[in-house]
Design an enzyme around this catalytic site. Structure first.
Site, PDB file in Angstrom:
ATOM      1  N   GLN A  26       7.034   2.393 -47.160  1.00  7.36           N
ATOM      2  CA  GLN A  26       6.592   3.556 -46.395  1.00  7.36           C
ATOM      3  C   GLN A  26       7.720   4.529 -46.073  1.00  7.36           C
ATOM      4  OE1 GLN A  26       4.186   0.844 -43.565  1.00  7.36           O
ATOM      5  NE2 GLN A  26       2.946   2.686 -43.668  1.00  7.36           N
ATOM      6  N   ARG A  83      12.554  -3.270 -36.293  1.00  6.88           N
ATOM      7  CA  ARG A  83      11.784  -4.080 -37.235  1.00  6.88           C
ATOM      8  C   ARG A  83      11.622  -3.289 -38.529  1.00  6.88           C
ATOM      9  NH1 ARG A  83       5.621  -4.776 -37.994  1.00  6.88           N
ATOM     10  NH2 ARG A  83       5.652  -6.356 -39.613  1.00  6.88           N
ATOM     11  N   HIS A 128       6.009  -6.725 -46.699  1.00  6.76           N
ATOM     12  CA  HIS A 128       5.141  -5.701 -46.134  1.00  6.76           C
ATOM     13  C   HIS A 128       4.504  -4.944 -47.309  1.00  6.76           C
ATOM     14  CE1 HIS A 128       4.385  -3.313 -42.225  1.00  6.76           C
ATOM     15  NE2 HIS A 128       3.576  -2.792 -43.146  1.00  6.76           N
ATOM     16  N   ASN A 172       3.432  -9.445 -43.269  1.00  7.40           N
ATOM     17  CA  ASN A 172       2.803  -8.473 -42.394  1.00  7.40           C
ATOM     18  C   ASN A 172       1.315  -8.387 -42.707  1.00  7.40           C
ATOM     19  OD1 ASN A 172       2.950  -6.087 -40.455  1.00  7.40           O
ATOM     20  ND2 ASN A 172       1.945  -5.168 -42.234  1.00  7.40           N
ATOM     21  N   GLU A 173       0.478  -8.773 -41.744  1.00  9.75           N
ATOM     22  CA  GLU A 173      -0.972  -8.557 -41.820  1.00  9.75           C
ATOM     23  C   GLU A 173      -1.612  -9.045 -43.113  1.00  9.75           C
ATOM     24  OE1 GLU A 173      -1.659  -4.404 -41.206  1.00  9.75           O
ATOM     25  OE2 GLU A 173      -1.164  -4.487 -39.093  1.00  9.75           O
ATOM     26  N   ASN A 314       0.093  -7.246 -34.453  1.00 11.64           N
ATOM     27  CA  ASN A 314      -0.099  -5.810 -34.621  1.00 11.64           C
ATOM     28  C   ASN A 314      -1.440  -5.445 -34.020  1.00 11.64           C
ATOM     29  OD1 ASN A 314       2.262  -5.847 -36.047  1.00 11.64           O
ATOM     30  ND2 ASN A 314       1.372  -5.295 -38.025  1.00 11.64           N
ATOM     31  N   TYR A 316      -3.884  -2.091 -32.580  1.00  9.57           N
ATOM     32  CA  TYR A 316      -4.040  -0.643 -32.476  1.00  9.57           C
ATOM     33  C   TYR A 316      -5.260  -0.212 -31.682  1.00  9.57           C
ATOM     34  CZ  TYR A 316      -0.431  -0.047 -36.052  1.00  9.57           C
ATOM     35  OH  TYR A 316       0.747  -0.053 -36.740  1.00  9.57           O
ATOM     36  N   GLU A 383       3.607  -4.222 -33.792  1.00 13.46           N
ATOM     37  CA  GLU A 383       3.190  -2.842 -34.074  1.00 13.46           C
ATOM     38  C   GLU A 383       2.148  -2.424 -33.046  1.00 13.46           C
ATOM     39  OE1 GLU A 383       1.696  -1.991 -38.037  1.00 13.46           O
ATOM     40  OE2 GLU A 383       3.359  -3.108 -38.938  1.00 13.46           O
ATOM     41  N   TRP A 426       4.954   1.486 -33.532  1.00 10.73           N
ATOM     42  CA  TRP A 426       4.724   1.947 -34.891  1.00 10.73           C
ATOM     43  C   TRP A 426       4.360   3.413 -34.816  1.00 10.73           C
ATOM     44  CZ3 TRP A 426       5.566  -0.137 -39.576  1.00 10.73           C
ATOM     45  CH2 TRP A 426       5.162   0.648 -40.671  1.00 10.73           C
ATOM     46  N   GLU A 433       1.545   6.634 -45.287  1.00  4.26           N
ATOM     47  CA  GLU A 433       0.510   5.819 -44.658  1.00  4.26           C
ATOM     48  C   GLU A 433      -0.479   5.311 -45.737  1.00  4.26           C
ATOM     49  OE1 GLU A 433       0.101   4.268 -41.951  1.00  4.26           O
ATOM     50  OE2 GLU A 433      -2.050   3.878 -41.970  1.00  4.26           O
ATOM     51  N   TRP A 434       0.067   4.563 -46.716  1.00  5.72           N
ATOM     52  CA  TRP A 434      -0.733   3.888 -47.731  1.00  5.72           C
ATOM     53  C   TRP A 434      -1.744   4.828 -48.402  1.00  5.72           C
ATOM     54  CZ3 TRP A 434       2.437   0.245 -48.556  1.00  5.72           C
ATOM     55  CH2 TRP A 434       3.092  -0.385 -47.513  1.00  5.72           C
TER      56      TRP A 434
HETATM   57  C1  PNW Z   1      -0.824  -1.453 -40.220  1.00  3.88           C
HETATM   58  N1  PNW Z   1      -7.127  -1.608 -38.761  1.00  3.88           N
HETATM   59  O1  PNW Z   1      -2.016  -1.453 -40.972  1.00  3.88           O
HETATM   60  C2  PNW Z   1       0.363  -1.642 -41.171  1.00  3.88           C
HETATM   61  O2  PNW Z   1       1.131  -2.781 -40.835  1.00  3.88           O
HETATM   62  C3  PNW Z   1       1.253  -0.454 -41.291  1.00  3.88           C
HETATM   63  O3  PNW Z   1       2.003  -0.521 -42.482  1.00  3.88           O
HETATM   64  C4  PNW Z   1       0.451   0.815 -41.164  1.00  3.88           C
HETATM   65  O4  PNW Z   1       1.203   1.962 -41.432  1.00  3.88           O
HETATM   66  C5  PNW Z   1      -0.103   0.848 -39.749  1.00  3.88           C
HETATM   67  O5  PNW Z   1      -0.774  -0.347 -39.404  1.00  3.88           O
HETATM   68  C6  PNW Z   1      -1.038   2.015 -39.494  1.00  3.88           C
HETATM   69  O6  PNW Z   1      -2.192   1.919 -40.280  1.00  3.88           O
HETATM   70  C7  PNW Z   1      -3.263  -1.481 -40.355  1.00  3.88           C
HETATM   71  O7  PNW Z   1      -8.101  -1.268 -39.478  1.00  3.88           O
HETATM   72  C8  PNW Z   1      -4.352  -1.089 -41.114  1.00  3.88           C
HETATM   73  O8  PNW Z   1      -7.343  -1.953 -37.543  1.00  3.88           O
HETATM   74  C9  PNW Z   1      -5.635  -1.150 -40.584  1.00  3.88           C
HETATM   75  C10 PNW Z   1      -5.836  -1.582 -39.278  1.00  3.88           C
HETATM   76  C11 PNW Z   1      -4.738  -1.950 -38.507  1.00  3.88           C
HETATM   77  C12 PNW Z   1      -3.464  -1.907 -39.052  1.00  3.88           C
END
Ligand code: PNW
Length: 485
Positions: A26, A83, A128, A172-173, A314, A316, A383, A426, A433-434
């Site tokens: 990223q 990190r 990652h 990671n995830e 992580n 959100y 995150e 984060w 962002e992927w």
């Molecule tokens: C994470 N959801 O991905 C990743 O670890 C990071 O690389 C990414 O940039 C960041 O969060 C923001 O997207 C996620 O659907 C993707 O809840 C999806 C989810 C959560 C985290």
């Protein structure tokens, strides 16, 4: 009621680890520099039609060439820890030990040396999402052989960097890269093996994680005194209504989403009972005689159970869960296996990412759930953050996001007794962002991707986060005046 609680003016323990996070693909750019091999994300983004406006991480934030500035930003924030992740194909271009690339290793040694000089403790993620393409060419995470390739890679990283790294993350995830990469196809390697891809890939990663943890435990722990774990992604799950069905579905959700990967590692080396039951039932309904969820052997379970020194989380956002019979005779899909439907509240403030709503109280509930189900495990929030869409350093909603989520974490710690040891925002800066490319911006620092120099500018949230770190939490403006007199 945690939803209505007022703001808590209190501080964290003195040794609380404040940090910021990034990931190699990223931010680094330099996708083919100094002998680096291609990763699945290089292939995926170069293919076209996969990422927003066909953007790529070829240059990203140019962090490969901007080490000094990145460290300066960490110092401006006042974080104690950074990190970041290692690019496997930068270190081992074809994924295997025989392709060892000294130039790639030296880049991370320079980064680690600079962090040591700055007094910033590294937390290093081994994986990652940027798998060496040559390993995908033999099946990637759906191939069991990845267990030994990943173990070799981990061993090399512990050997090369372990004298400077005390906090290691294997994966990671797992839930995101296995579902998006092998089941839905929206992330690299873009496979749509619906109903079994994520389960098979996930199965391999659990064994690979456990092997890497044992290698550290047997060969390095005595000399290096570090800790190794994985990072799990989970939202909080709230029942949509008070109906029994919705309540049961909401109870199932964290058991499946967090438990899929955390339960084997933290509890008993096996998947949660409810997960095995639901996938077996859906498989049967489909006409299969064997569950699409693979099984661990007894010796694998012994090898997997207990392979953690802390829990990385992580987090959100929050979603509602309702009960809905979704498994069907003809379609096999991870998404339909658990008879639940996810939704969000129109009233929750929106970030730029479609799935991300601002719901701070969900974090406190999730932390409480972890304590209740996994005990007093030390937790690092690895995150947490939110996205915006345009260039703007005036980011008031992000300031609110950080203040309120961190405050909920503080309540979980001080009031509910959850063992939270650290927190990583984060992200340090806007980045790739992927599948959304550069359209969703998570940075404390804004990056101008139209300027070849990739200048970074602190947003208002960078200053707000620095203040929280400086105060080690929240000091009431009134009481602050008094102490300064
Ligand atoms: C994470 N959801 O991905 C990743 O670890 C990071 O690389 C990414 O940039 C960041 O969060 C923001 O997207 C996620 O659907 C993707 O809840 C999806 C989810 C959560 C985290």
């Amino acid at each position: 009621d945690p939803k209505r609680d007022t703001f808590l003016w209190e501080t964290f323990p003195d040794d609380f680890l404040w940090g910021a996070a990034t990931a190699s693909y990223q931010i680094e750019g330099a996708w083919d520099a100094d002998g680096k091999g291609p990763s699945i994300w290089d292939t995926f983004s170069h293919e076209g039609g996969r990422v927003y406006q066909n953007q790529t991480g070829d240059e990203a934030c140019s962090s490969y060439n901007k080490l000094k500035r990145d460290i300066e930003m960490l110092q401006e924030l006042g974080v104690k820890s950074y990190r970041f992740s290692l690019s496997w194909p930068r270190i081992l271009p074809d994924g295997t030990a025989k392709s060892f690339n000294k130039a790639g290793v030296n880049y991370y040694k320079r980064l680690l040396d600079a962090l040591v000089r700055a007094g910033i403790e590294p937390m290093v993620t081994l994986y990652h999402w940027d798998l060496p393409q040559d390993l995908q060419d033999i099946g990637g995470w759906e191939n069991e052989m990845m267990v030994s390739y990943f173990s070799d890679y981990a061993d090399i990283c512990f050997r090369e960097f372990g004298n400077r790294v005390k906090l290691w993350i294997t994966f990671n995830e797992q839930i995101i890269f296995t579902t998006h990469g092998y089941e839905i196809g929206s992330h690299a390697p873009g496979l749509k093996h619906s109903g079994y891809g994520a389960y098979r890939a996930g199965h391999t990663t659990i064994k690979a994680h456990a092997q890497a943890w044992h290698i550290y435990d047997q060969k390095y722990r005595n000399k290096q005194h570090g800790k190794v774990s994985a990072v799990f992604q989970s939202s909080w799950f709230e029942p949509k209504t008070n109906s029994l069905g919705d309540k049961l579905a909401a109870k199932r959700a964290p058991e499946v989403v967090l438990g899929w990967f955390a339960h084997p590692i933290l509890v008993d080396g096996d998947y949660p009972a409810v997960m095995k039951e639901y996938v077996a039932n859906a498989s049967r309904l489909q006409g299969l005689t064997t569950s699409r969820l693979p099984e661990f052997t007894e010796s694998e379970k012994k090898m997997i159970a207990g392979t953690y020194d802390f829990l990385g989380l992580n987090h959100y956002t929050t979603t509602y869960v309702s009960h809905k019979a979704r498994a069907q005779p003809r379609v096999a899909s991870f998404d339909l296996d658990f008879d639940m439907e996810l939704s969000q509240d129109e009233a929750w403030p929106k970030a730029a990412s479609s799935w991300l709503k601002v719901v701070p109280w969900g974090l406190r509930r999730l932390l409480g759930w972890i304590k209740e189900n996994y005990g007093d495990v030390p937790i690092y929030i690895t995150e947490n953050g939110m996205s915006q869409s345009g260039m703007d350093t005036n980011d008031e909603l992000r300031i609110k996001y950080y203040q309120s989520y961190i405050n909920e974490m503080l309540k979980a710690h001080l009031i509910d007794g959850v063992n939270v040891k650290g927190y990583f925002a984060w992200s340090l800066m806007d980045n790739f962002e992927w599948a959304e490319g550069y359209s969703e911006k998570f940075g404390l620092y804004e990056v101008d991707f139209d300027d070849p120099k990739r200048p970074r500018t602190p947003r208002d949230s960078a200053r707000a986060y620095a203040e929280i770190i400086q105060n080690n939490g929240f000091i009431h403006p009134g009481s602050k005046e008094k102490t300064e007199l």
